[in-house]
Design a protein around this motif. Structure first.
Motif, PDB file in Angstrom:
ATOM      1  N   ASN A   1       0.953  -1.215   0.152  1.00 38.35           N
ATOM      2  CA  ASN A   1       0.200   0.066  -0.037  1.00 38.35           C
ATOM      3  C   ASN A   1       0.834   1.112  -0.006  1.00 38.35           C
ATOM      4  OD1 ASN A   1      -1.839   2.154   0.508  1.00 38.35           O
ATOM      5  ND2 ASN A   1      -2.381   1.272   2.296  1.00 38.35           N
ATOM      6  N   PRO A   2       0.644   2.149  -1.093  1.00 38.09           N
ATOM      7  CA  PRO A   2       1.534   3.340  -1.023  1.00 38.09           C
ATOM      8  C   PRO A   2       1.191   4.146   0.313  1.00 38.09           C
ATOM      9  CG  PRO A   2       0.620   3.082  -3.129  1.00 38.09           C
ATOM     10  CD  PRO A   2       0.140   1.980  -2.311  1.00 38.09           C
ATOM     11  N   ALA A   3       0.229   4.032   0.657  1.00 40.00           N
ATOM     12  CA  ALA A   3      -0.118   4.983   1.897  1.00 40.00           C
ATOM     13  C   ALA A   3       0.137   4.261   3.156  1.00 40.00           C
ATOM     14  CB  ALA A   3      -1.607   5.323   1.533  1.00 40.00           C
ATOM     15  N   SER A   4       0.810   3.101   3.314  1.00 39.41           N
ATOM     16  CA  SER A   4       0.896   2.320   4.552  1.00 39.41           C
ATOM     17  C   SER A   4       1.283   3.117   5.782  1.00 39.41           C
ATOM     18  CB  SER A   4       1.966   1.267   4.445  1.00 39.41           C
ATOM     19  OG  SER A   4       3.061   1.897   3.912  1.00 39.41           O
ATOM     20  N   ALA A   5       1.936   4.080   5.536  1.00 35.82           N
ATOM     21  CA  ALA A   5       2.404   5.080   6.600  1.00 35.82           C
ATOM     22  C   ALA A   5       1.078   5.587   7.407  1.00 35.82           C
ATOM     23  CB  ALA A   5       3.185   6.158   6.238  1.00 35.82           C
ATOM     24  N   THR A   6       0.079   5.899   6.577  1.00 37.65           N
ATOM     25  CA  THR A   6      -1.383   6.520   7.257  1.00 37.65           C
ATOM     26  C   THR A   6      -1.842   5.326   8.213  1.00 37.65           C
ATOM     27  OG1 THR A   6      -2.603   5.847   5.419  1.00 37.65           O
ATOM     28  CG2 THR A   6      -1.674   8.057   5.462  1.00 37.65           C
ATOM     29  N   ALA A   7      -1.766   4.032   7.756  1.00 35.46           N
ATOM     30  CA  ALA A   7      -2.380   2.909   8.623  1.00 35.46           C
ATOM     31  C   ALA A   7      -1.332   2.810   9.770  1.00 35.46           C
ATOM     32  CB  ALA A   7      -2.434   1.772   7.767  1.00 35.46           C
ATOM     33  N   LEU A   8      -0.181   2.769   9.633  1.00 36.10           N
ATOM     34  CA  LEU A   8       0.744   2.369  10.823  1.00 36.10           C
ATOM     35  C   LEU A   8       2.098   3.285  10.563  1.00 36.10           C
ATOM     36  CD1 LEU A   8       0.854  -1.548  10.681  1.00 36.10           C
ATOM     37  CD2 LEU A   8      -0.185  -0.387  12.578  1.00 36.10           C
ATOM     38  N   PRO A   9       2.250   4.248  11.637  1.00 37.74           N
ATOM     39  CA  PRO A   9       3.408   4.976  11.690  1.00 37.74           C
ATOM     40  C   PRO A   9       4.627   4.392  11.509  1.00 37.74           C
ATOM     41  CG  PRO A   9       1.751   5.737  13.488  1.00 37.74           C
ATOM     42  CD  PRO A   9       1.421   4.519  12.814  1.00 37.74           C
ATOM     43  N   ASN A  10       4.822   3.091  12.117  1.00 37.82           N
ATOM     44  CA  ASN A  10       6.141   2.146  11.964  1.00 37.82           C
ATOM     45  C   ASN A  10       6.083   1.396  10.939  1.00 37.82           C
ATOM     46  OD1 ASN A  10       3.982   1.137  13.626  1.00 37.82           O
ATOM     47  ND2 ASN A  10       5.794   0.086  14.829  1.00 37.82           N
ATOM     48  N   HIS A  11       5.341   1.789   9.801  1.00 37.92           N
ATOM     49  CA  HIS A  11       4.957   0.633   8.855  1.00 37.92           C
ATOM     50  C   HIS A  11       6.212   0.025   8.191  1.00 37.92           C
ATOM     51  CE1 HIS A  11       5.684   3.637   5.129  1.00 37.92           C
ATOM     52  NE2 HIS A  11       6.236   4.170   6.221  1.00 37.92           N
ATOM     53  N   LEU A  12       7.316   0.698   8.047  1.00 31.20           N
ATOM     54  CA  LEU A  12       8.448   0.383   7.722  1.00 31.20           C
ATOM     55  C   LEU A  12       9.168  -1.117   8.432  1.00 31.20           C
ATOM     56  CD1 LEU A  12      10.165   3.304   6.017  1.00 31.20           C
ATOM     57  CD2 LEU A  12       8.826   1.641   4.903  1.00 31.20           C
ATOM     58  N   ASP A  13       9.060  -0.853   9.809  1.00 33.11           N
ATOM     59  CA  ASP A  13       9.193  -1.927  10.747  1.00 33.11           C
ATOM     60  C   ASP A  13       8.414  -3.269  10.506  1.00 33.11           C
ATOM     61  OD1 ASP A  13      11.402  -0.353  11.840  1.00 33.11           O
ATOM     62  OD2 ASP A  13      10.116   0.552  13.278  1.00 33.11           O
ATOM     63  N   TYR A  14       7.115  -2.820  10.187  1.00 38.11           N
ATOM     64  CA  TYR A  14       6.240  -4.036  10.055  1.00 38.11           C
ATOM     65  C   TYR A  14       6.715  -4.669   8.630  1.00 38.11           C
ATOM     66  CZ  TYR A  14       2.784  -3.872  13.817  1.00 38.11           C
ATOM     67  OH  TYR A  14       2.150  -3.738  15.149  1.00 38.11           O
ATOM     68  N   PHE A  15       6.821  -3.713   7.719  1.00 41.36           N
ATOM     69  CA  PHE A  15       7.264  -4.430   6.321  1.00 41.36           C
ATOM     70  C   PHE A  15       8.300  -5.459   6.411  1.00 41.36           C
ATOM     71  CE2 PHE A  15       4.485  -1.541   4.085  1.00 41.36           C
ATOM     72  CZ  PHE A  15       3.870  -2.400   3.303  1.00 41.36           C
ATOM     73  N   ALA A  16       9.457  -4.944   7.122  1.00 38.70           N
ATOM     74  CA  ALA A  16      10.481  -5.836   7.296  1.00 38.70           C
ATOM     75  C   ALA A  16      10.203  -6.928   8.227  1.00 38.70           C
ATOM     76  CB  ALA A  16      11.749  -5.113   8.321  1.00 38.70           C
ATOM     77  N   PHE A  17       9.297  -6.898   9.142  1.00 36.06           N
ATOM     78  CA  PHE A  17       8.862  -8.022   9.869  1.00 36.06           C
ATOM     79  C   PHE A  17       8.164  -9.056   9.201  1.00 36.06           C
ATOM     80  CE2 PHE A  17       5.761  -9.890  13.303  1.00 36.06           C
ATOM     81  CZ  PHE A  17       6.926 -10.835  13.672  1.00 36.06           C
ATOM     82  N   LEU A  18       7.204  -8.460   8.169  1.00 33.33           N
ATOM     83  CA  LEU A  18       6.332  -9.221   7.408  1.00 33.33           C
ATOM     84  C   LEU A  18       7.477 -10.042   6.517  1.00 33.33           C
ATOM     85  CD1 LEU A  18       3.838  -8.046   8.578  1.00 33.33           C
ATOM     86  CD2 LEU A  18       2.904  -7.855   5.993  1.00 33.33           C
ATOM     87  N   GLY A  19       8.278  -9.482   5.925  1.00 33.48           N
ATOM     88  CA  GLY A  19       9.313 -10.006   5.333  1.00 33.48           C
ATOM     89  C   GLY A  19      10.049 -11.334   5.681  1.00 33.48           C
TER      90      GLY A  19
END
Length: 309
Positions: free
Chosen positions: A165-183
């Protein structure tokens, strides 16, 4: 070396082009009579024949053989070092959040055994000892919920395929940490041999393979935009009459509402004309396929490679 790199790049371009629109049978690319052991799979050197083929020309090896090679390599990796067992308590009502809070600090350590104890909706420990079944149930539920568009990190295309989601930052402020964790968690599933049904969009898979997407990949994300760009390309009148400029609003890309992105410096003041429309078309495709989700893809791939590299 330069000749090999050029030949490799050309081979990849031809294969990718054939995958999008077939001009020769897929088995044309396969190495006939492939024998896994003939490639020295037990070699651990970076320049072993197997690793070179897997890295540079994986499509010449039949898929079932690639899976066998992958499992053997994972087995070698698992046997090389032993990590301690990790015990976690997970609330069934907050599976993704609890997993992130308790496992998000781990990197390569996730290659070790994870044992799960569920806590029910009443806050009580569920009975049972995790002999592998509870962990698999947890991992399956985590993947299903974390990759669901309802969680905010991924979206569906019109073909119900997943992409960041290009707007993932609006869903979760720490979205990049979550993306790394999902990976990492997807890598954990693969490391443990647990199959997950995730319909990733083709262009996102290309990003995970370290490739740069071009306009030919755009239909997999947004077939309407691709159709409109091709219409602009072939427009026989004066393109300036279309009142386009070198900018794109977030409303068009699914980003944060009200945000305007310039495709080039000063793009909002640069009109699209007959002379520069080809540049505009490629920049628009590049933004949608690469730049708008670069941070998300980089974080996801970085996490995935903590477990599988």
């Amino acid at each position: 070396k330069l000749h090999r790199e050029a030949a490799t790049q050309l081979m990849h371009q031809l294969y990718d082009r054939n995958a999008r629109r077939e001009f020769c049978p897929l088995d044309t690319w396969l190495q006939k009579g492939f024998k896994m052991d003939a490639f020295g799979i037990n070699s651990t050197t970076e320049d072993s024949q197997t690793l070179v083929v897997l890295r540079e020309f994986p499509h010449v090896i039949p898929l079932d053989e690639r899976c066998r090679i992958f499992k053997r390599l994972i087995g070698q990796d698992a046997a090389a070092i032993t990590f301690p067992t990790t015990y976690v308590k997970i609330r069934r009502s907050h599976i993704v959040q609890d997993a992130f809070a308790k496992l998000g600090v781990y990197r390569e350590q996730l290659k070790g055994v994870v044992k799960v104890n569920f806590i029910n909706e009443r806050g009580l420990d569920e009975s049972g000892i995790d002999m592998g079944g509870l962990y698999k149930e947890f991992l399956t539920a985590f993947i299903e919920q974390a990759f669901s568009p309802a969680f905010g990190l991924f979206k569906y295309t019109n073909s119900n395929e997943l992409y960041p989601n290009p707007a993932s930052a609006t869903a979760l402020p720490n979205h990049l940490d979550y993306f790394a964790f999902l990976g990492r968690m997807l890598g954990k599933a693969m490391f443990d041999g647990i199959q997950m049904d995730l319909p990733f969009c083709g262009f996102f898979v290309s990003k995970l393979l370290g490739k740069h997407n071009f306009i030919d990949e755009l239909p997999s994300l947004d077939p309407d935009l691709h159709k409109n760009l091709m219409w602009v390309k072939n427009y026989e009148g004066d393109v300036a009459d279309l009142c386009l400029d070198f900018s794109v609003s977030s409303d068009e890309t699914g980003g944060s509402s009200g945000t305007l992105h310039e495709l080039v410096p000063g793009g909002k003041s640069l009109d699209v004309t007959n002379g520069n429309r080809i540049q505009y078309i490629h920049l628009m495709a590049d933004y949608r396929l690469n730049k708008s989700i670069k941070k998300q893809c980089d974080a996801f791939l970085r996490g995935f490679q903590d477990l599988v590299s």
